[in-house]
Design a protein around this motif. Structure first.
Motif, PDB file in Angstrom:
ATOM      1  N   VAL A 106       0.231 -12.910  13.042  1.00 21.92           N
ATOM      2  CA  VAL A 106      -0.517 -12.977  11.796  1.00 21.92           C
ATOM      3  C   VAL A 106       0.319 -12.302  10.706  1.00 21.92           C
ATOM      4  O   VAL A 106       0.722 -11.141  10.840  1.00 21.92           O
ATOM      5  N   PHE A 107       0.596 -13.052   9.639  1.00 26.97           N
ATOM      6  CA  PHE A 107       1.345 -12.520   8.498  1.00 26.97           C
ATOM      7  C   PHE A 107       0.351 -11.780   7.606  1.00 26.97           C
ATOM      8  O   PHE A 107      -0.579 -12.367   7.071  1.00 26.97           O
ATOM      9  N   VAL A 108       0.544 -10.471   7.497  1.00 29.01           N
ATOM     10  CA  VAL A 108      -0.379  -9.627   6.745  1.00 29.01           C
ATOM     11  C   VAL A 108      -0.086  -9.677   5.249  1.00 29.01           C
ATOM     12  O   VAL A 108      -0.984  -9.667   4.432  1.00 29.01           O
ATOM     13  N   GLY A 109       1.179  -9.732   4.888  1.00 30.32           N
ATOM     14  CA  GLY A 109       1.535  -9.780   3.481  1.00 30.32           C
ATOM     15  C   GLY A 109       2.948  -9.292   3.252  1.00 30.32           C
ATOM     16  O   GLY A 109       3.688  -8.993   4.185  1.00 30.32           O
ATOM     17  N   SER A 110       3.297  -9.219   1.979  1.00 28.62           N
ATOM     18  CA  SER A 110       4.639  -8.827   1.590  1.00 28.62           C
ATOM     19  C   SER A 110       4.544  -7.923   0.377  1.00 28.62           C
ATOM     20  O   SER A 110       3.649  -8.074  -0.450  1.00 28.62           O
ATOM     21  N   SER A 111       5.460  -6.982   0.294  1.00 29.29           N
ATOM     22  CA  SER A 111       5.543  -6.137  -0.897  1.00 29.29           C
ATOM     23  C   SER A 111       6.976  -6.200  -1.414  1.00 29.29           C
ATOM     24  O   SER A 111       7.896  -6.536  -0.673  1.00 29.29           O
ATOM     25  N   LEU A 112       7.143  -5.862  -2.672  1.00 26.26           N
ATOM     26  CA  LEU A 112       8.468  -5.878  -3.291  1.00 26.26           C
ATOM     27  C   LEU A 112       8.747  -4.507  -3.892  1.00 26.26           C
ATOM     28  O   LEU A 112       8.079  -4.088  -4.832  1.00 26.26           O
ATOM     29  N   GLY A 113       9.702  -3.781  -3.303  1.00 27.84           N
ATOM     30  CA  GLY A 113      10.119  -2.493  -3.843  1.00 27.84           C
ATOM     31  C   GLY A 113       9.180  -1.337  -3.577  1.00 27.84           C
ATOM     32  O   GLY A 113       9.397  -0.237  -4.078  1.00 27.84           O
ATOM     33  N   ARG A 167       7.649   1.793  -1.846  1.00 25.57           N
ATOM     34  CA  ARG A 167       8.047   2.827  -0.889  1.00 25.57           C
ATOM     35  C   ARG A 167       7.596   4.193  -1.405  1.00 25.57           C
ATOM     36  O   ARG A 167       7.436   4.401  -2.599  1.00 25.57           O
ATOM     37  N   TYR A 168       7.399   5.087  -0.458  1.00 28.56           N
ATOM     38  CA  TYR A 168       7.085   6.468  -0.794  1.00 28.56           C
ATOM     39  C   TYR A 168       8.372   7.267  -0.720  1.00 28.56           C
ATOM     40  O   TYR A 168       9.132   7.161   0.240  1.00 28.56           O
ATOM     41  N   ASP A 169       8.637   8.074  -1.759  1.00 30.41           N
ATOM     42  CA  ASP A 169       9.800   8.955  -1.780  1.00 30.41           C
ATOM     43  C   ASP A 169       9.335  10.348  -2.165  1.00 30.41           C
ATOM     44  O   ASP A 169       8.618  10.519  -3.150  1.00 30.41           O
ATOM     45  N   ASP A 170       9.759  11.347  -1.392  1.00 31.75           N
ATOM     46  CA  ASP A 170       9.397  12.722  -1.715  1.00 31.75           C
ATOM     47  C   ASP A 170      10.101  13.224  -2.969  1.00 31.75           C
ATOM     48  O   ASP A 170       9.542  13.971  -3.755  1.00 31.75           O
ATOM     49  N   ASN A 171      11.340  12.808  -3.171  1.00 32.19           N
ATOM     50  CA  ASN A 171      12.135  13.276  -4.314  1.00 32.19           C
ATOM     51  C   ASN A 171      12.384  12.123  -5.272  1.00 32.19           C
ATOM     52  O   ASN A 171      13.454  11.535  -5.294  1.00 32.19           O
ATOM     53  N   ASP A 172      11.392  11.817  -6.101  1.00 32.60           N
ATOM     54  CA  ASP A 172      11.530  10.703  -7.033  1.00 32.60           C
ATOM     55  C   ASP A 172      12.702  10.888  -7.985  1.00 32.60           C
ATOM     56  O   ASP A 172      13.343   9.941  -8.400  1.00 32.60           O
ATOM     57  N   GLU A 173      12.997  12.157  -8.361  1.00 31.33           N
ATOM     58  CA  GLU A 173      14.101  12.382  -9.300  1.00 31.33           C
ATOM     59  C   GLU A 173      15.457  12.087  -8.657  1.00 31.33           C
ATOM     60  O   GLU A 173      16.421  11.819  -9.346  1.00 31.33           O
ATOM     61  N   LYS A 174      15.549  12.134  -7.339  1.00 33.84           N
ATOM     62  CA  LYS A 174      16.809  11.843  -6.652  1.00 33.84           C
ATOM     63  C   LYS A 174      16.850  10.409  -6.124  1.00 33.84           C
ATOM     64  O   LYS A 174      17.711  10.048  -5.346  1.00 33.84           O
ATOM     65  N   GLN A 175      15.897   9.614  -6.570  1.00 43.81           N
ATOM     66  CA  GLN A 175      15.804   8.238  -6.091  1.00 43.81           C
ATOM     67  C   GLN A 175      17.042   7.447  -6.501  1.00 43.81           C
ATOM     68  O   GLN A 175      17.514   7.549  -7.631  1.00 43.81           O
ATOM     69  N   ARG A 176      17.550   6.677  -5.568  1.00 44.22           N
ATOM     70  CA  ARG A 176      18.712   5.831  -5.864  1.00 44.22           C
ATOM     71  C   ARG A 176      18.319   4.749  -6.856  1.00 44.22           C
ATOM     72  O   ARG A 176      17.139   4.434  -7.007  1.00 44.22           O
ATOM     73  N   PRO A 177      19.302   4.161  -7.544  1.00 37.59           N
ATOM     74  CA  PRO A 177      18.959   3.066  -8.455  1.00 37.59           C
ATOM     75  C   PRO A 177      18.152   2.013  -7.700  1.00 37.59           C
ATOM     76  O   PRO A 177      18.405   1.747  -6.540  1.00 37.59           O
ATOM     77  N   GLU A 178      17.194   1.467  -8.379  1.00 33.24           N
ATOM     78  CA  GLU A 178      16.253   0.549  -7.727  1.00 33.24           C
ATOM     79  C   GLU A 178      16.956  -0.679  -7.152  1.00 33.24           C
ATOM     80  O   GLU A 178      17.550  -1.470  -7.861  1.00 33.24           O
ATOM     81  N   GLU A 179      16.903  -0.770  -5.846  1.00 34.30           N
ATOM     82  CA  GLU A 179      17.360  -1.959  -5.138  1.00 34.30           C
ATOM     83  C   GLU A 179      16.116  -2.548  -4.502  1.00 34.30           C
ATOM     84  O   GLU A 179      15.635  -2.046  -3.491  1.00 34.30           O
ATOM     85  N   LEU A 180      15.564  -3.555  -5.113  1.00 37.94           N
ATOM     86  CA  LEU A 180      14.315  -4.110  -4.625  1.00 37.94           C
ATOM     87  C   LEU A 180      14.523  -4.817  -3.297  1.00 37.94           C
ATOM     88  O   LEU A 180      15.490  -5.548  -3.105  1.00 37.94           O
ATOM     89  N   GLU A 181      13.597  -4.567  -2.390  1.00 37.12           N
ATOM     90  CA  GLU A 181      13.595  -5.227  -1.096  1.00 37.12           C
ATOM     91  C   GLU A 181      12.193  -5.758  -0.837  1.00 37.12           C
ATOM     92  O   GLU A 181      11.211  -5.113  -1.181  1.00 37.12           O
ATOM     93  N   TYR A 182      12.135  -6.924  -0.237  1.00 37.62           N
ATOM     94  CA  TYR A 182      10.856  -7.452   0.224  1.00 37.62           C
ATOM     95  C   TYR A 182      10.568  -6.856   1.592  1.00 37.62           C
ATOM     96  O   TYR A 182      11.471  -6.722   2.411  1.00 37.62           O
ATOM     97  N   LYS A 183       9.320  -6.533   1.819  1.00 38.48           N
ATOM     98  CA  LYS A 183       8.895  -6.030   3.127  1.00 38.48           C
ATOM     99  C   LYS A 183       7.749  -6.916   3.604  1.00 38.48           C
ATOM    100  O   LYS A 183       6.671  -6.924   3.019  1.00 38.48           O
ATOM    101  N   ASN A 184       8.023  -7.678   4.649  1.00 44.06           N
ATOM    102  CA  ASN A 184       7.043  -8.590   5.235  1.00 44.06           C
ATOM    103  C   ASN A 184       6.412  -7.914   6.445  1.00 44.06           C
ATOM    104  O   ASN A 184       7.116  -7.369   7.285  1.00 44.06           O
TER     105      ASN A 184
END
Length: 191
Positions: free
Chosen positions: A51-58, A60-77
Protein backbone atom coordinates in the motif's frame (compact mmCIF):
# COMPACT_ATOMS: atom_id res chain seq x y z
CA UNK A 1 -24.38 -41.34 -17.88
CA UNK A 2 -20.99 -41.42 -19.48
CA UNK A 3 -17.74 -39.75 -18.68
CA UNK A 4 -17.65 -36.16 -19.99
CA UNK A 5 -14.02 -35.09 -20.46
CA UNK A 6 -14.94 -31.44 -21.07
CA UNK A 7 -16.94 -31.20 -17.83
CA UNK A 8 -14.15 -32.99 -15.91
CA UNK A 9 -11.49 -30.55 -17.20
CA UNK A 10 -13.71 -27.57 -16.38
CA UNK A 11 -14.12 -28.78 -12.78
CA UNK A 12 -10.39 -29.48 -12.38
CA UNK A 13 -9.56 -26.03 -13.76
CA UNK A 14 -12.06 -24.37 -11.41
CA UNK A 15 -10.64 -26.26 -8.43
CA UNK A 16 -7.08 -25.25 -9.32
CA UNK A 17 -8.12 -21.64 -9.69
CA UNK A 18 -9.72 -21.73 -6.20
CA UNK A 19 -6.52 -23.18 -4.73
CA UNK A 20 -4.41 -20.50 -6.41
CA UNK A 21 -6.66 -17.65 -5.27
CA UNK A 22 -6.93 -18.91 -1.68
CA UNK A 23 -3.18 -19.56 -1.60
CA UNK A 24 -2.33 -16.08 -2.84
CA UNK A 25 -4.68 -14.46 -0.32
CA UNK A 26 -3.32 -16.50 2.57
CA UNK A 27 0.28 -16.11 1.37
CA UNK A 28 -0.07 -12.33 1.32
CA UNK A 29 -0.34 -12.39 5.11
CA UNK A 30 2.96 -14.16 5.72
CA UNK A 31 5.45 -12.16 7.84
CA UNK A 32 7.23 -9.49 5.85
CA UNK A 33 9.87 -8.79 8.49
CA UNK A 34 12.38 -11.56 7.89
CA UNK A 35 15.45 -11.48 10.08
CA UNK A 36 18.74 -12.95 8.86
CA UNK A 37 20.17 -12.90 12.36
CA UNK A 38 18.87 -11.79 15.74
CA UNK A 39 18.36 -8.21 14.61
CA UNK A 40 19.44 -8.01 10.94
CA UNK A 41 16.37 -7.32 8.81
CA UNK A 42 16.37 -8.75 5.29
CA UNK A 43 15.33 -6.36 2.52
CA UNK A 44 11.55 -6.87 2.14
CA UNK A 45 10.65 -8.30 -1.26
CA UNK A 46 8.02 -6.67 -3.45
CA UNK A 47 7.52 -3.59 -1.28
CA UNK A 48 6.49 -1.50 -4.31
CA UNK A 49 3.41 -3.72 -4.51
CA UNK A 50 2.41 -2.79 -0.94
CA UNK A 51 0.00 0.00 0.00
CA UNK A 52 1.46 3.35 -1.10
CA UNK A 53 0.89 5.72 1.81
CA UNK A 54 2.15 8.88 0.16
CA UNK A 55 5.12 11.01 -0.75
CA UNK A 56 6.74 14.10 0.70
CA UNK A 57 9.19 16.54 -0.84
CA UNK A 58 12.01 17.93 1.30
CA UNK A 59 10.33 17.09 4.60
CA UNK A 60 12.71 16.33 7.48
CA UNK A 61 13.36 17.10 11.11
CA UNK A 62 16.71 18.72 11.91
CA UNK A 63 17.92 19.57 15.40
CA UNK A 64 20.30 22.28 14.16
CA UNK A 65 18.35 24.27 11.59
CA UNK A 66 21.09 26.93 11.47
CA UNK A 67 23.63 24.29 10.39
CA UNK A 68 21.30 22.84 7.78
CA UNK A 69 22.96 22.10 4.47
CA UNK A 70 21.72 23.94 1.38
CA UNK A 71 18.33 22.56 0.50
CA UNK A 72 18.61 19.46 -1.63
CA UNK A 73 15.03 18.38 -2.10
CA UNK A 74 14.36 14.67 -2.02
CA UNK A 75 11.13 12.79 -2.51
CA UNK A 76 10.30 10.29 0.20
CA UNK A 77 7.83 7.58 -0.80
CA UNK A 78 6.24 5.53 1.98
CA UNK A 79 4.85 1.99 1.65
CA UNK A 80 3.23 -0.24 4.29
CA UNK A 81 2.72 -3.98 4.14
CA UNK A 82 -0.92 -4.77 3.25
CA UNK A 83 -1.78 -6.84 6.36
CA UNK A 84 -0.60 -4.03 8.67
CA UNK A 85 -2.53 -1.46 6.64
CA UNK A 86 -5.76 -3.49 6.89
CA UNK A 87 -5.28 -3.88 10.65
CA UNK A 88 -4.60 -0.15 11.07
CA UNK A 89 -7.75 0.73 9.12
CA UNK A 90 -9.78 -1.64 11.30
CA UNK A 91 -8.33 -0.83 14.74
CA UNK A 92 -6.36 2.41 14.54
CA UNK A 93 -3.23 0.55 15.69
CA UNK A 94 -0.18 -0.72 13.85
CA UNK A 95 0.12 -4.43 14.66
CA UNK A 96 3.28 -6.28 15.60
CA UNK A 97 5.05 -7.20 12.36
CA UNK A 98 4.25 -3.89 10.64
CA UNK A 99 6.92 -2.84 8.16
CA UNK A 100 7.07 0.62 6.61
CA UNK A 101 9.46 1.37 3.75
CA UNK A 102 10.82 4.83 3.03
CA UNK A 103 12.23 5.09 -0.49
CA UNK A 104 14.23 8.24 -1.26
CA UNK A 105 14.57 9.76 -4.73
CA UNK A 106 16.33 12.91 -5.90
CA UNK A 107 14.13 15.71 -7.18
CA UNK A 108 14.53 17.28 -10.59
CA UNK A 109 12.86 20.54 -11.55
CA UNK A 110 11.81 21.50 -15.05
CA UNK A 111 11.17 25.05 -16.16
CA UNK A 112 10.78 25.34 -19.90
CA UNK A 113 8.05 26.53 -22.22
CA UNK A 114 4.98 24.36 -21.70
CA UNK A 115 6.57 22.24 -18.95
CA UNK A 116 6.97 23.18 -15.32
CA UNK A 117 7.29 21.25 -12.08
CA UNK A 118 9.24 18.63 -10.21
CA UNK A 119 9.58 14.89 -10.59
CA UNK A 120 11.52 11.99 -9.07
CA UNK A 121 14.79 11.43 -10.90
CA UNK A 122 16.98 8.74 -9.25
CA UNK A 123 16.48 6.44 -6.29
CA UNK A 124 19.19 7.15 -3.71
CA UNK A 125 18.07 5.59 -0.45
CA UNK A 126 15.93 2.91 1.11
CA UNK A 127 15.04 2.70 4.80
CA UNK A 128 12.61 0.60 6.81
CA UNK A 129 10.83 0.65 10.15
CA UNK A 130 9.78 -2.65 11.70
CA UNK A 131 7.52 -3.13 14.72
CA UNK A 132 8.61 -6.08 16.84
CA UNK A 133 8.37 -5.62 20.62
CA UNK A 134 9.87 -9.04 21.44
CA UNK A 135 12.93 -8.48 19.28
CA UNK A 136 13.66 -4.82 20.04
CA UNK A 137 11.95 -4.05 23.33
CA UNK A 138 11.13 -0.53 22.11
CA UNK A 139 8.59 -1.93 19.63
CA UNK A 140 10.09 -0.14 16.62
CA UNK A 141 13.52 -0.35 15.01
CA UNK A 142 14.83 1.54 11.96
CA UNK A 143 17.09 0.24 9.20
CA UNK A 144 19.03 1.55 6.15
CA UNK A 145 19.27 -0.67 3.05
CA UNK A 146 21.66 1.56 1.14
CA UNK A 147 25.39 1.73 1.70
CA UNK A 148 27.47 4.93 1.66
CA UNK A 149 27.69 4.71 -2.16
CA UNK A 150 23.92 4.47 -2.50
CA UNK A 151 23.89 0.79 -3.51
CA UNK A 152 21.23 -1.52 -2.09
CA UNK A 153 22.25 -4.09 0.49
CA UNK A 154 20.24 -7.23 1.20
CA UNK A 155 20.17 -6.93 5.00
CA UNK A 156 20.55 -4.19 7.59
CA UNK A 157 21.10 -3.84 11.33
CA UNK A 158 19.01 -1.36 13.33
CA UNK A 159 20.14 2.20 13.90
CA UNK A 160 21.04 3.18 17.47
CA UNK A 161 17.92 4.27 19.37
CA UNK A 162 18.88 7.97 19.34
CA UNK A 163 19.19 8.05 15.53
CA UNK A 164 15.52 7.56 14.56
CA UNK A 165 13.50 6.09 17.40
CA UNK A 166 13.66 9.10 19.73
CA UNK A 167 12.51 11.56 17.04
CA UNK A 168 9.69 9.26 15.91
CA UNK A 169 8.61 8.74 19.52
CA UNK A 170 8.48 12.50 20.19
CA UNK A 171 7.08 13.85 16.92
CA UNK A 172 5.02 11.12 15.25
CA UNK A 173 1.25 11.43 15.56
CA UNK A 174 0.44 7.72 16.02
CA UNK A 175 2.65 4.98 17.47
CA UNK A 176 6.00 6.28 16.13
CA UNK A 177 4.51 6.76 12.63
CA UNK A 178 4.27 10.22 11.03
CA UNK A 179 0.63 9.73 10.06
CA UNK A 180 0.16 13.51 10.19
CA UNK A 181 1.98 13.84 6.84
CA UNK A 182 0.07 11.17 4.89
CA UNK A 183 -3.68 11.58 4.29
CA UNK A 184 -4.03 7.89 3.39
CA UNK A 185 -3.24 7.06 7.03
CA UNK A 186 -4.52 10.24 8.65
CA UNK A 187 -8.03 10.08 7.21
CA UNK A 188 -8.43 6.31 6.93
CA UNK A 189 -8.92 5.73 10.60
CA UNK A 190 -10.50 8.04 13.14
CA UNK A 191 -10.42 5.56 16.04
Amino acid sequence: MGFNMREFLARVTAALLCVLVIGSVLGSDKPVAVFAEKDSLSLPEGYREWVFVGSSLGLRYDDNDEKQRPEELEYKNIYINPRAYREYVKTGKFPQGTVLILEIATAETKKEPGLRGSYQKEFVGLLAAAKDRERFGEEWAYFRFTDKDGKLVDKARPFPKATCYDCHRQKAAVDNVFTQFYPVLRTTNKK
